[in-house]
Design an enzyme around this catalytic site. Structure first.
Site: not given
Ligand SMILES: NC(=O)C1=CN([C@@H]2O[C@H](COP(=O)(O)OP(=O)(O)OC[C@H]3O[C@@H](n4cnc5c(N)ncnc54)[C@H](OP(=O)(O)O)[C@@H]3O)[C@@H](O)[C@H]2O)C=CC1
Ligand SMILES: N[C@@H](CC=O)C(=O)O
Ligand code: NA
Length: 361
Positions: A11-12, A14, A91-92, A115, A149, A204, A218, A222
């Site tokens: 996703g974002l 990844g 993923t989350s 997390k 960070l 995002g 969330d 943390k």
């Molecule tokens: N965004 C941020 O600023 C931050 C995010 N994080 C963490 O990073 C992680 C990703 O966040 P973000 O990229 O924003 O989320 P997104 O929703 O953009 O992306 C999540 C991705 O995970 C995939 N996914 C979900 N379940 C599964 C599974 N069982 N197997 C394989 N793929 C799966 C989804 O696939 P599909 O498209 O098929 O649904 C999607 O591509 C989260 O855990 C979030 O807490 C941590 C710090 C900051």
């Molecule tokens: N949704 C979280 C993403 C990072 O962990 C936040 O807003 O801090």
């Molecule tokens: Na950090």
């Protein structure tokens, strides 16, 4: 040695991780062997032919269903062949997190911003630690707190060198930081609450479901991850984030809605948040959502608080900034402070990639 890397979740964070990794693929530091969404996957033990933009098309047209079980088998074979092998969980997903012990037992290291594993039950947490100790496969999760960070590494260093952590406090949510920096200013005026939440999501910063930020979960996650690194608190939160005293900002009526419905119906509750903003302004204060771990009183809490207009939480934060203050025996008079963007794809992927490169140390 080239690291063999399988990325689950594009996703974002990844997708940005793949982008930041491409130069290292070119220089043979990293080989991307697997890519998967929740539905589709690609795998090649010798490395996928990953070119910017093309990998998305290849993945979306793949006919191979995503299967964590077969990924575990495929990565296990690489380990048996002597390859340094890593699962990147972007993923989350709780389901993927629950599989960490099995990946680690197969000798596969794990790097993640997710997390879920470290903030759920204590039994999963200890299962992960013991699996990692048994095989030497490493698990690093710097991006789970404060995105890129250096929060977890700082706390680990303080503890490992024998400092006594008394209290950690700060703004730990990029989303809630952005929302209240924009919504609750020292002037006491600004945009509506629901409009800022919408923008935070577009930028995002939010979790896949923004309710997971607004309900405080969330931040509670943390706080759980950090408190488990403090010797006197490591076993305190048996049920993980659910054991943290947490203030939710989610109106009862919106619980259980999908992310899209949640955001579109939030506007109906703007007047409630307007009242909170006005009451803070009356005292010449602003609203900030903070997390506190007090190792002296054993209190761990996530809550919405009011801060005076000249307090650093009111004056020095902008955008998705996190600010975390470590009060310790050594940093007695003035705390050690880490501040900067704490959410967003670029800074989170950087945290994941820098952890990945640590495996080459
Ligand atoms: N965004 C941020 O600023 C931050 C995010 N994080 C963490 O990073 C992680 C990703 O966040 P973000 O990229 O924003 O989320 P997104 O929703 O953009 O992306 C999540 C991705 O995970 C995939 N996914 C979900 N379940 C599964 C599974 N069982 N197997 C394989 N793929 C799966 C989804 O696939 P599909 O498209 O098929 O649904 C999607 O591509 C989260 O855990 C979030 O807490 C941590 C710090 C900051
Ligand atoms: N949704 C979280 C993403 C990072 O962990 C936040 O807003 O801090
Ligand atoms: Na950090």
């Amino acid at each position: 040695m080239t690291l063999s890397v399988a990325i689950v979740g594009v996703g974002l964070v990844g997708s940005e991780f793949v982008k930041q990794t491409l130069p290292l693929v070119k220089s043979h530091v990293i080989r991307i062997v697997g890519l998967s969404t929740s539905k589709k996957s690609l795998f090649a033990a010798s490395g996928l032919d990953v070119v910017e933009a093309d990998w998305k098309t290849a993945l979306s047209s793949s006919v191979i269903a995503a299967s964590p079980e077969s990924l575990l088998g495929n990565l296990g074979k690489l380990v048996d062949d002597g390859e340094k092998t890593v699962l990147i969980d972007n993923t989350s997903s709780d389901d993927i997190a629950a599989l960490y012990p099995r990946f680690l037992r197969a000798g596969i290291s794990i790097i993640t911003p997710n997390k879920k594993a470290y903030s759920s039950s204590l039994s999963l947490y200890y299962d992960i630690l013991s699996a990692s100790t048994k095989t030497g496969a490493r698990i690093l999760n710097e991006a789970t707190v404060g995105a890129g960070l250096p929060i977890i590494s700082t706390l680990r260093d303080l503890v490992a060198t024998g400092d006594n952590v008394r209290k950690i406090e700060g703004v730990l949510s990029g989303t809630l930081s952005y929302i209240f920096n924009e919504f609750s200013t020292v002037q006491g005026t600004g945009p509506s609450f629901s409009s800022v939440v919408k923008i935070a999501r577009e930028k995002g910063y939010t979790e896949p479901h923004p309710g997971d930020d607004l309900n405080g979960a969330d931040v509670a996650r943390k706080l759980t991850i950090l408190s488990r690194l403090i010797p006197s608190l490591k076993d305190k939160l048996a049920e993980g984030y659910k054991s943290v005293s947490t203030t939710s900002l989610v109106p009862k009526e919106l619980e259980g809605l999908s992310g899209d419905d949640f955001v579109s119906r939030l506007a109906g509750f703007d007047s409630h948040f307007e009242e909170l903003r006005a009451s803070a302004k009356k005292e010449n204060k602003v609203l900030r959502y903070v997390g506190v771990i007090n190792a002296e009183t054993n209190e761990i809490k996530a809550s919405l608080e009011k801060y005076p207009a000249d307090h650093p939480f009111a004056t020095s934060l902008g955008g998705s900034d996190n600010i975390i203050a470590f009060h310790t025996e050594r940093y007695g008079a003035r705390p050690l402070i880490v501040q900067g963007a704490g959410a967003g794809a670029a800074v989170t992927a950087m945290g994941v990639l820098s952890d990945t490169l640590r495996l080459l140390d």
